[in-house]
Design a protein around this motif. Structure first.
Motif, PDB file in Angstrom:
ATOM      1  N   ALA A  12     -31.556  92.237  10.861  1.00 17.70           N
ATOM      2  CA  ALA A  12     -32.453  93.356  11.291  1.00 17.70           C
ATOM      3  C   ALA A  12     -31.699  94.900  10.822  1.00 17.70           C
ATOM      4  O   ALA A  12     -32.283  95.793  10.451  1.00 17.70           O
ATOM      5  CB  ALA A  12     -32.420  93.233  12.840  1.00 17.70           C
ATOM      6  N   LYS A  13     -30.329  94.912  10.695  1.00 15.74           N
ATOM      7  CA  LYS A  13     -29.976  96.045  10.403  1.00 15.74           C
ATOM      8  C   LYS A  13     -30.276  96.538   8.994  1.00 15.74           C
ATOM      9  O   LYS A  13     -30.235  97.638   8.523  1.00 15.74           O
ATOM     10  CB  LYS A  13     -28.514  96.212  10.721  1.00 15.74           C
ATOM     11  CG  LYS A  13     -27.568  95.617   9.683  1.00 15.74           C
ATOM     12  CD  LYS A  13     -26.142  95.795  10.176  1.00 15.74           C
ATOM     13  CE  LYS A  13     -25.101  95.359   9.109  1.00 15.74           C
ATOM     14  NZ  LYS A  13     -23.972  95.377   9.330  1.00 15.74           N
ATOM     15  N   LYS A  14     -30.788  95.523   8.080  1.00 15.93           N
ATOM     16  CA  LYS A  14     -30.888  95.819   6.693  1.00 15.93           C
ATOM     17  C   LYS A  14     -32.517  96.516   6.650  1.00 15.93           C
ATOM     18  O   LYS A  14     -32.905  96.684   5.467  1.00 15.93           O
ATOM     19  CB  LYS A  14     -31.155  94.581   5.830  1.00 15.93           C
ATOM     20  CG  LYS A  14     -29.456  94.247   5.798  1.00 15.93           C
ATOM     21  CD  LYS A  14     -29.354  92.953   5.011  1.00 15.93           C
ATOM     22  CE  LYS A  14     -27.914  92.298   5.017  1.00 15.93           C
ATOM     23  NZ  LYS A  14     -27.591  91.015   4.828  1.00 15.93           N
ATOM     24  N   SER A  17     -34.696  99.223  12.102  1.00 13.23           N
ATOM     25  CA  SER A  17     -34.478  98.405  13.415  1.00 13.23           C
ATOM     26  C   SER A  17     -33.625  99.384  14.236  1.00 13.23           C
ATOM     27  O   SER A  17     -32.958 100.585  14.238  1.00 13.23           O
ATOM     28  CB  SER A  17     -33.560  97.098  13.287  1.00 13.23           C
ATOM     29  OG  SER A  17     -32.117  97.264  12.469  1.00 13.23           O
ATOM     30  N   ALA A  18     -33.390  98.807  15.525  1.00 11.83           N
ATOM     31  CA  ALA A  18     -32.542  99.325  16.510  1.00 11.83           C
ATOM     32  C   ALA A  18     -31.857  98.442  17.325  1.00 11.83           C
ATOM     33  O   ALA A  18     -32.287  97.418  17.771  1.00 11.83           O
ATOM     34  CB  ALA A  18     -33.373 100.412  17.531  1.00 11.83           C
ATOM     35  N   LEU A  19     -30.791  98.743  17.540  1.00 10.50           N
ATOM     36  CA  LEU A  19     -29.839  97.704  18.525  1.00 10.50           C
ATOM     37  C   LEU A  19     -29.319  98.463  19.717  1.00 10.50           C
ATOM     38  O   LEU A  19     -28.814  99.689  19.779  1.00 10.50           O
ATOM     39  CB  LEU A  19     -28.495  97.454  17.824  1.00 10.50           C
ATOM     40  CG  LEU A  19     -27.667  96.384  18.766  1.00 10.50           C
ATOM     41  CD1 LEU A  19     -28.432  94.984  18.870  1.00 10.50           C
ATOM     42  CD2 LEU A  19     -26.158  96.005  17.822  1.00 10.50           C
ATOM     43  N   TYR A  20     -29.806  98.040  20.992  1.00  8.14           N
ATOM     44  CA  TYR A  20     -29.308  98.591  22.469  1.00  8.14           C
ATOM     45  C   TYR A  20     -28.214  97.839  22.699  1.00  8.14           C
ATOM     46  O   TYR A  20     -28.265  96.686  22.760  1.00  8.14           O
ATOM     47  CB  TYR A  20     -30.524  98.155  23.162  1.00  8.14           C
ATOM     48  CG  TYR A  20     -30.445  98.553  24.754  1.00  8.14           C
ATOM     49  CD1 TYR A  20     -29.685  99.710  25.238  1.00  8.14           C
ATOM     50  CD2 TYR A  20     -30.270  97.438  25.519  1.00  8.14           C
ATOM     51  CE1 TYR A  20     -29.474  99.771  26.327  1.00  8.14           C
ATOM     52  CE2 TYR A  20     -29.914  97.699  26.906  1.00  8.14           C
ATOM     53  CZ  TYR A  20     -29.575  98.963  27.214  1.00  8.14           C
ATOM     54  OH  TYR A  20     -29.270  99.315  28.492  1.00  8.14           O
ATOM     55  N   LEU A  61     -16.058  98.087  17.945  1.00 10.60           N
ATOM     56  CA  LEU A  61     -15.120  98.602  16.947  1.00 10.60           C
ATOM     57  C   LEU A  61     -15.669  98.903  15.586  1.00 10.60           C
ATOM     58  O   LEU A  61     -15.509 100.134  15.026  1.00 10.60           O
ATOM     59  CB  LEU A  61     -14.013  97.671  16.636  1.00 10.60           C
ATOM     60  CG  LEU A  61     -13.089  97.082  17.994  1.00 10.60           C
ATOM     61  CD1 LEU A  61     -12.440  96.095  17.488  1.00 10.60           C
ATOM     62  CD2 LEU A  61     -12.149  98.443  18.392  1.00 10.60           C
ATOM     63  N   ASP A  62     -16.445  98.207  14.963  1.00 11.97           N
ATOM     64  CA  ASP A  62     -17.276  98.709  13.834  1.00 11.97           C
ATOM     65  C   ASP A  62     -17.912  99.694  13.816  1.00 11.97           C
ATOM     66  O   ASP A  62     -18.006 100.625  12.673  1.00 11.97           O
ATOM     67  CB  ASP A  62     -18.080  97.312  13.316  1.00 11.97           C
ATOM     68  CG  ASP A  62     -17.182  96.152  13.057  1.00 11.97           C
ATOM     69  OD1 ASP A  62     -15.974  96.218  13.095  1.00 11.97           O
ATOM     70  OD2 ASP A  62     -17.706  94.915  13.090  1.00 11.97           O
ATOM     71  N   LEU A  79     -27.220 103.359   9.064  1.00 18.55           N
ATOM     72  CA  LEU A  79     -27.116 103.865  10.379  1.00 18.55           C
ATOM     73  C   LEU A  79     -27.509 105.349  10.312  1.00 18.55           C
ATOM     74  O   LEU A  79     -27.012 106.120   9.732  1.00 18.55           O
ATOM     75  CB  LEU A  79     -25.737 103.538  10.958  1.00 18.55           C
ATOM     76  CG  LEU A  79     -25.704 104.053  12.501  1.00 18.55           C
ATOM     77  CD1 LEU A  79     -26.436 103.478  13.469  1.00 18.55           C
ATOM     78  CD2 LEU A  79     -23.875 103.991  12.831  1.00 18.55           C
ATOM     79  N   THR A  80     -28.464 105.675  10.987  1.00 15.49           N
ATOM     80  CA  THR A  80     -29.057 106.940  10.938  1.00 15.49           C
ATOM     81  C   THR A  80     -28.712 107.762  12.250  1.00 15.49           C
ATOM     82  O   THR A  80     -28.713 108.886  12.203  1.00 15.49           O
ATOM     83  CB  THR A  80     -30.402 106.861  10.633  1.00 15.49           C
ATOM     84  OG1 THR A  80     -31.339 106.189  11.563  1.00 15.49           O
ATOM     85  CG2 THR A  80     -31.095 106.349   9.266  1.00 15.49           C
ATOM     86  N   LYS A  81     -28.607 106.947  13.166  1.00 18.18           N
ATOM     87  CA  LYS A  81     -28.236 107.768  14.487  1.00 18.18           C
ATOM     88  C   LYS A  81     -27.801 106.775  15.559  1.00 18.18           C
ATOM     89  O   LYS A  81     -27.808 105.664  15.639  1.00 18.18           O
ATOM     90  CB  LYS A  81     -29.776 108.017  15.337  1.00 18.18           C
ATOM     91  CG  LYS A  81     -29.649 109.185  16.226  1.00 18.18           C
ATOM     92  CD  LYS A  81     -30.993 109.803  16.417  1.00 18.18           C
ATOM     93  CE  LYS A  81     -31.426 110.981  15.538  1.00 18.18           C
ATOM     94  NZ  LYS A  81     -30.913 112.392  16.055  1.00 18.18           N
TER      95      LYS A  81
END
Length: 99
Positions: A12-14, A17-20, A61-62, A79-81
């Motif tokens: 998804a990160k490619k 997307s957003a990860l909560y 950590l990442d 990663l934009t925000k």
């Protein structure tokens, strides 16, 4: 909102997307979760998932996650925000909508 595995997150990160990122014992996370459930339905073009940081400590950590709740927003793999203050549903909608 679906709980993502590490493999699903990598896929998804490619994309857009957003990860909560949350923990279940966090009171603020409970409020943020309710807001995110609404926003997920308002922005169907963005892949949105969640991960419990207790089970994915390497994620913290990442991405240098300082506290939860945290929202990581990705556009085209970047990663934009990184958001810690889930101010309101309209605020989250404006962050996550795709034009």
């Amino acid at each position: 909102m679906k709980e993502w595995t590490e493999e699903q997150f990598e896929w998804a990160k490619k994309r857009s997307s957003a990860l909560y990122v949350y923990t279940p014992m966090c009171g603020t996370c409970l409020v943020a979760s309710k807001m995110m459930e609404v926003v997920v339905h308002l922005v169907p073009k963005r892949n949105i998932g969640q991960m419990n940081v207790n089970y994915h400590s390497q994620l913290a950590l990442d991405y240098e996650i300082e506290s939860v709740p945290c929202l990581l927003i990705f556009d085209e793999g970047e990663l934009t925000k990184k958001v810690y203050a889930f101010q309101s549903v309209p605020f989250l909608y404006e962050l996550l909508k795709i034009n």
